[in-house]
Design an enzyme around this catalytic site. Structure first.
Site, PDB file in Angstrom:
ATOM      1  N   ARG A   1      -7.204   1.486   3.105  1.00 49.01           N
ATOM      2  CA  ARG A   1      -6.532   1.494   4.401  1.00 49.01           C
ATOM      3  C   ARG A   1      -7.474   1.209   5.569  1.00 49.01           C
ATOM      4  O   ARG A   1      -7.078   0.610   6.555  1.00 49.01           O
ATOM      5  CB  ARG A   1      -5.814   2.830   4.622  1.00 49.01           C
ATOM      6  CG  ARG A   1      -4.652   3.080   3.655  1.00 49.01           C
ATOM      7  CD  ARG A   1      -3.843   4.297   4.066  1.00 49.01           C
ATOM      8  NE  ARG A   1      -3.099   4.061   5.287  1.00 49.01           N
ATOM      9  CZ  ARG A   1      -3.454   4.526   6.474  1.00 49.01           C
ATOM     10  NH1 ARG A   1      -4.547   5.272   6.595  1.00 49.01           N
ATOM     11  NH2 ARG A   1      -2.722   4.274   7.532  1.00 49.01           N
TER      12      ARG A   1
ATOM     13  N   ARG B   1       4.542   9.766   3.866  1.00 48.64           N
ATOM     14  CA  ARG B   1       3.242  10.126   4.422  1.00 48.64           C
ATOM     15  C   ARG B   1       3.279  11.505   5.078  1.00 48.64           C
ATOM     16  O   ARG B   1       2.339  12.301   4.942  1.00 48.64           O
ATOM     17  CB  ARG B   1       2.842   9.069   5.457  1.00 48.64           C
ATOM     18  CG  ARG B   1       1.494   9.291   6.095  1.00 48.64           C
ATOM     19  CD  ARG B   1       1.379   8.591   7.457  1.00 48.64           C
ATOM     20  NE  ARG B   1       1.978   7.283   7.491  1.00 48.64           N
ATOM     21  CZ  ARG B   1       1.313   6.141   7.418  1.00 48.64           C
ATOM     22  NH1 ARG B   1       0.001   6.165   7.275  1.00 48.64           N
ATOM     23  NH2 ARG B   1       1.939   4.993   7.502  1.00 48.64           N
TER      24      ARG B   1
ATOM     25  N   TYR C   1      -6.021  -1.832   7.414  1.00 47.84           N
ATOM     26  CA  TYR C   1      -5.306  -1.495   8.644  1.00 47.84           C
ATOM     27  C   TYR C   1      -6.220  -1.058   9.787  1.00 47.84           C
ATOM     28  O   TYR C   1      -5.735  -0.639  10.831  1.00 47.84           O
ATOM     29  CB  TYR C   1      -4.312  -0.355   8.384  1.00 47.84           C
ATOM     30  CG  TYR C   1      -3.290  -0.626   7.327  1.00 47.84           C
ATOM     31  CD1 TYR C   1      -2.451  -1.734   7.410  1.00 47.84           C
ATOM     32  CD2 TYR C   1      -3.134   0.225   6.240  1.00 47.84           C
ATOM     33  CE1 TYR C   1      -1.500  -1.980   6.436  1.00 47.84           C
ATOM     34  CE2 TYR C   1      -2.178  -0.016   5.259  1.00 47.84           C
ATOM     35  CZ  TYR C   1      -1.372  -1.115   5.369  1.00 47.84           C
ATOM     36  OH  TYR C   1      -0.428  -1.361   4.405  1.00 47.84           O
TER      37      TYR C   1
ATOM     38  N   CYS D   1     -19.064  -4.434  -3.352  1.00 44.85           N
ATOM     39  CA  CYS D   1     -19.777  -5.604  -2.829  1.00 44.85           C
ATOM     40  C   CYS D   1     -18.975  -6.283  -1.726  1.00 44.85           C
ATOM     41  O   CYS D   1     -18.568  -7.443  -1.846  1.00 44.85           O
ATOM     42  CB  CYS D   1     -20.076  -6.579  -3.972  1.00 44.85           C
ATOM     43  SG  CYS D   1     -21.220  -5.906  -5.179  1.00 44.85           S
TER      44      CYS D   1
END
Length: 473
Positions: free
Chosen positions: A369, A332, A373, A400
């Site tokens: 994410r 990351r 998270y 949806c």
């Protein structure tokens, strides 16, 4: 409908609902360099003030490649690789130096593997698919480490046959499976043992207690790690190179690493005392954080390298050990800030006294994410400059699901309208990797930009791709 015709949700100065947002910025057109890739700028007002990346206007990129699309700044990616490599090259805690492994799970494709190779980084993978991509792109196998808590027999055979530099073993069963595979291929496979050290770190907090209720690693305090060491040392087809530890994700300080390093070095001392060997390597894992919003404050690679190397040296001196070769695994921290997702606005729905819902043409299929998270992101109007006042907004997708949220709370210009382009920064890590075909959405392309040119790294999926996998009649 004209841009000025929308009744707006709350503006700056109104009583605002509770949420994740900070105060609106003084200038909605400004770009925080902590959050955006390094070549991203806003163009001149006379030209409309659209965002530019690598010298290219995002309006032109949207026209050529469509939206949504991941736009990756190659110069930024390479610069971050060099910064990590140089930082750890200058901080050599042991006579054998240090290694930087890029965590491929963050985002991997053949072009990225080639960039890593050219910039002098190694690579860690955690599946047979990631290994196949790495090998197809020409990464030297000795610079690959293979992770995973439940590698299949086939994956272990792939790794051994390819000659990967390290397999990070995660269980007694895997030690036995790997030893058998290495014996079949007539090699002595180098391994690291992944241990859980009782430290869990997330962002600015860490708790040095028994956080061992997880699927990864072998317990240090429960004695499983020491038993794994005994088993590996007793197998002729395996060579124990060192110990691996990973303590969390999106970490902004090294306090948790200090506790983990102390316990890992303590295990090295126990191994020396019991078996008469000093292991030459430790890997402190990854999880180092990036700025998703202006509230985040990540540390620079040089500062991280200096801190981790000092920790290892100090603990080794205290234990009377030769400092081992140190490895880290930023994923990351390298790719996350180098990319943003480019969307087109489809609908704008103000809710009086609450906020304005701004719907884009992607969503949880390209960024899970936020839903998974509760992650926070930033967003900017990308296709033009605006002088409108800030409007509390929620950027949502087209799926949806009520949880289909891209940016939970942000301030956008009050004249945001259908057809505008929005850019969500810091989406280089995990967004494309975790993308799905939910609602049979087509996964977006990854487009690299460099010095005024662009090229597709991973193409957009097509309906033909979806139908090709559907073999029913």
């Amino acid at each position: 409908m004209s841009r000025s015709a929308h009744p707006a949700g709350p503006r700056h100065g109104d009583v605002l609902p509770e949420g994740h947002y900070a105060a609106p910025p003084e200038d909605l057109n400004a770009l925080d360099p902590k959050v955006w890739a390094r070549t991203v700028v806003r163009g001149e007002a006379a030209e409309g003030g659209a965002l530019q990346v690598g010298g290219l206007d995002v309006r032109a990129l949207a026209e050529e490649y469509g939206t949504p699309a991941f736009i990756l700044d190659e110069a930024d990616f390479r610069a971050r690789c060099r910064a990590w490599r140089e930082a750890f090259a200058s901080e050599r805690p042991g006579s054998e130096g240090a290694d930087v492994y890029y965590a491929g799970k963050a985002f991997l494709c053949r072009a990225v593997v080639r960039w890593l190779h050219e910039e002098g980084l190694s690579l860690d993978v955690c599946s047979g698919g990631e290994l196949a991509v790495a090998l197809a792109a020409g990464m030297p196998p000795e610079r690959i480490a293979f992770h995973g808590n439940n590698k299949t027999r086939h994956e272990l055979e792939q790794a051994v046959k390819a000659g990967v530099g390290h397999v990070v073993v995660d269980s007694y069963e895997e030690i036995a499976r790997l030893a058998w595979a290495a014996q079949q291929f007539g090699v002595r496979q180098r391994v690291l043992i992944r241990v859980t050290v009782g430290v869990e770190a997330h962002t600015h907090e860490f708790i040095a207690t028994a956080h061992e209720d997880q699927k990864f690693g072998l317990s240090l305090t429960g004695g499983q790690a020491a038993e794994a060491v005994r088993r590996v040392l007793n197998l002729d087809s395996l060579e124990l190179a060192g110990i691996h530890s990973h303590i969390g994700s999106q970490i902004f300080d090294t306090a948790g690493f200090e506790v983990a390093a102390r316990r890992v070095v303590g295990l090295l001392a126990e191994i020396r005392d019991e078996h008469g060997v000093e292991l030459p390597e430790i890997d402190l894992g990854g999880g180092l954080g990036i700025a998703y919003t202006s509230e985040d404050d990540p540390r620079e690679p040089a500062e991280i390298a200096r801190s981790l190397a000092d920790i290892v040296r100090r603990e080794c001196v205290a234990a009377d050990l030769t400092p081992p070769r140190l490895s880290v695994e930023p994923g990351r921290a390298i790719v996350g800030p180098t990319a943003f997702t480019l969307y087109e606005v489809g609908t704008v729905k103000p809710l009086e006294g609450l906020r304005t819902y701004v719907s884009v043409d992607g969503g949880m299929s390209d960024n899970i994410r936020t839903a998974l998270y509760d992650a926070d992101y930033s967003v900017a109007l990308a296709s033009r400059r605006s002088a409108a006042e800030p409007m509390l907004s929620r950027v949502v997708g087209k799926h949806c699901e009520s949880g289909d949220i891209v940016v939970r709370d942000a301030f956008l210009p009050a004249d945001t309208a259908p057809g505008d382009l929005l850019a969500v920064p810091a989406t280089g890590a995990y967004c494309r990797s975790m993308a799905s075909n939910y609602n049979h959405a087509l996964r977006p392309p990854v487009v690299a930009v460099l010095d005024g040119t662009s090229r597709v790294l991973v193409r957009r999926e097509t309906e033909e791709d979806l139908l090709r996998l559907d073999v029913g009649h």
